[in-house]
Scaffold this motif. Structure first.
Motif, PDB file in Angstrom:
ATOM      1  N   THR A  94      -8.861   3.805  -0.152  1.00 45.66           N
ATOM      2  CA  THR A  94      -8.799   4.636   1.060  1.00 45.66           C
ATOM      3  C   THR A  94      -9.918   5.660   1.104  1.00 45.66           C
ATOM      4  O   THR A  94     -10.297   6.130   2.180  1.00 45.66           O
ATOM      5  N   ALA A  95     -10.487   6.012  -0.054  1.00 46.34           N
ATOM      6  CA  ALA A  95     -11.562   7.005  -0.094  1.00 46.34           C
ATOM      7  C   ALA A  95     -12.805   6.542   0.655  1.00 46.34           C
ATOM      8  O   ALA A  95     -13.634   7.373   1.065  1.00 46.34           O
ATOM      9  N   TRP A  96     -12.960   5.240   0.857  1.00 41.12           N
ATOM     10  CA  TRP A  96     -14.149   4.756   1.562  1.00 41.12           C
ATOM     11  C   TRP A  96     -14.148   5.148   3.027  1.00 41.12           C
ATOM     12  O   TRP A  96     -15.207   5.123   3.682  1.00 41.12           O
ATOM     13  N   ALA A  97     -12.990   5.529   3.564  1.00 40.54           N
ATOM     14  CA  ALA A  97     -12.955   6.014   4.951  1.00 40.54           C
ATOM     15  C   ALA A  97     -13.788   7.278   5.105  1.00 40.54           C
ATOM     16  O   ALA A  97     -14.349   7.533   6.181  1.00 40.54           O
ATOM     17  N   VAL A  98     -13.886   8.076   4.045  1.00 43.49           N
ATOM     18  CA  VAL A  98     -14.711   9.282   4.090  1.00 43.49           C
ATOM     19  C   VAL A  98     -16.167   8.906   4.321  1.00 43.49           C
ATOM     20  O   VAL A  98     -16.879   9.531   5.110  1.00 43.49           O
ATOM     21  N   VAL A  99     -16.626   7.855   3.640  1.00 44.50           N
ATOM     22  CA  VAL A  99     -18.020   7.416   3.776  1.00 44.50           C
ATOM     23  C   VAL A  99     -18.286   6.895   5.187  1.00 44.50           C
ATOM     24  O   VAL A  99     -19.293   7.246   5.817  1.00 44.50           O
TER      25      VAL A  99
END
Length: 306
Positions: A94-99
């Protein structure tokens, strides 16, 4: 200054932003109930209920600051699993949504909140490199909420990203800790006798140990390590509030679990902050939340520095 809140949950980040004088104009989460209560507490923000890994970021309003609390369970030592576990690998991703959000909007700054183990994620170097390619420098800050205006020991990572050549280290001096006795209400809740039929032998042993150390009034967690063996004094911060009932209040011969209102206070939310009426749902939201006073301190200092 305007902010957006990814994985907004109960609204701790948004509440902290409001405390720091930064309005949140858009918030998103995948859980409908969380979106419902975030909207009730932050009515001036636009809301969306969606898996953020599939969001159309072009539809998000312009903003200066991005706040994000990607799922932490896949990183946490308490619940995280090794790579190869599909559930926890999906959680970490889910952290890739930040990118993807940063690539579209390029805000002046962002703050990502997670457990400190986020920095040990096997894909963290790649994740950080992607943000560096977009022009962001990252400065990790590991903070204990008890040092920043919350009556709870809760250690979390606040990763500050800025469009600068060098990482921006914030000045966040510790302050005197608040104690659990500031929010425990002995006139509230549903009490039961400690020495009742069916009570676990282990629970009784832990309570006996806590009474020896702390007297008739103290906190007793339902875990067999750390404070679980000794109890915890009310004259110190409570331990981490989790997504399930963890902390019992002991008062002489009676005991009860913390109420949802006490959990709300232990997280540093305002007393009028709206929560689900169902205790289990409220505690689940709060246990996943960001402590607003800590978020406010980080955001205020960040806004003054960029």
């Amino acid at each position: 200054m305007h902010a957006i809140d990814l994985f907004s949950g109960a609204g701790g980040f948004s509440t902290g932003a409001a405390m720091a004088g930064v309005p949140v104009v858009w918030a998103a989460n995948h859980w409908p109930l969380a979106v419902q209560y975030h909207a009730a507490n932050h009515p001036h923000a636009a809301h969306i209920c969606q898996d953020l890994q599939q969001a159309n970021w072009q539809l998000v309003p312009a903003h200066d600051l991005m706040l994000a609390s990607p799922c932490c369970q896949g990183h946490s030592k308490a619940r995280g699993k090794a790579n190869g576990n599909p559930q926890h690998d999906a959680s970490r991703s889910t952290a890739w949504a930040v990118v993807s959000a940063a690539e579209v909007h390029r805000p002046a700054a962002f703050v990502v909140e997670n457990v400190p183990e986020f920095l040990e994620w096997s894909l963290y170097p790649a994740w950080a490199a992607a943000l560096a390619t977009l022009g962001y420098s990252l400065a990790p800050h590991v903070l204990d909420a008890a040092d920043h205006g919350v009556a709870q020991n809760r250690v979390r990572l606040f990763l500050v990203g800025t469009r600068s050549k060098a990482p921006l280290r914030l000045s966040l001096p510790a302050q005197d800790a608040l104690h659990a006795e500031t929010f425990v209400d002995f006139g509230a809740g549903s009490w039961s006798a400690i020495d009742r039929p069916g009570r676990s032998i282990n629970t009784l042993a832990r309570i006996a140990s806590g009474r020896t150390r702390h007297g008739d009034r103290f906190l007793a967690p339902y875990y067999g390590s750390g404070s679980g063996e000794t109890g915890r004094s009310l004259r110190r911060p409570i331990g981490t509030i989790t997504t399930r009932d963890r902390w019992a209040v002991v008062d002489g011969k009676r005991m009860r679990m913390l109420t949802r209102h006490e959990c709300r206070a232990a997280m540093g939310f305002p007393a009028d902050y709206q929560l689900p009426e169902t205790h289990k749902q409220a505690v689940h939201m709060l246990g996943n939340a960001v402590c607003p006073p800590v978020a406010a301190k980080v955001i205020k200092e960040l806004m003054e520095r960029i």
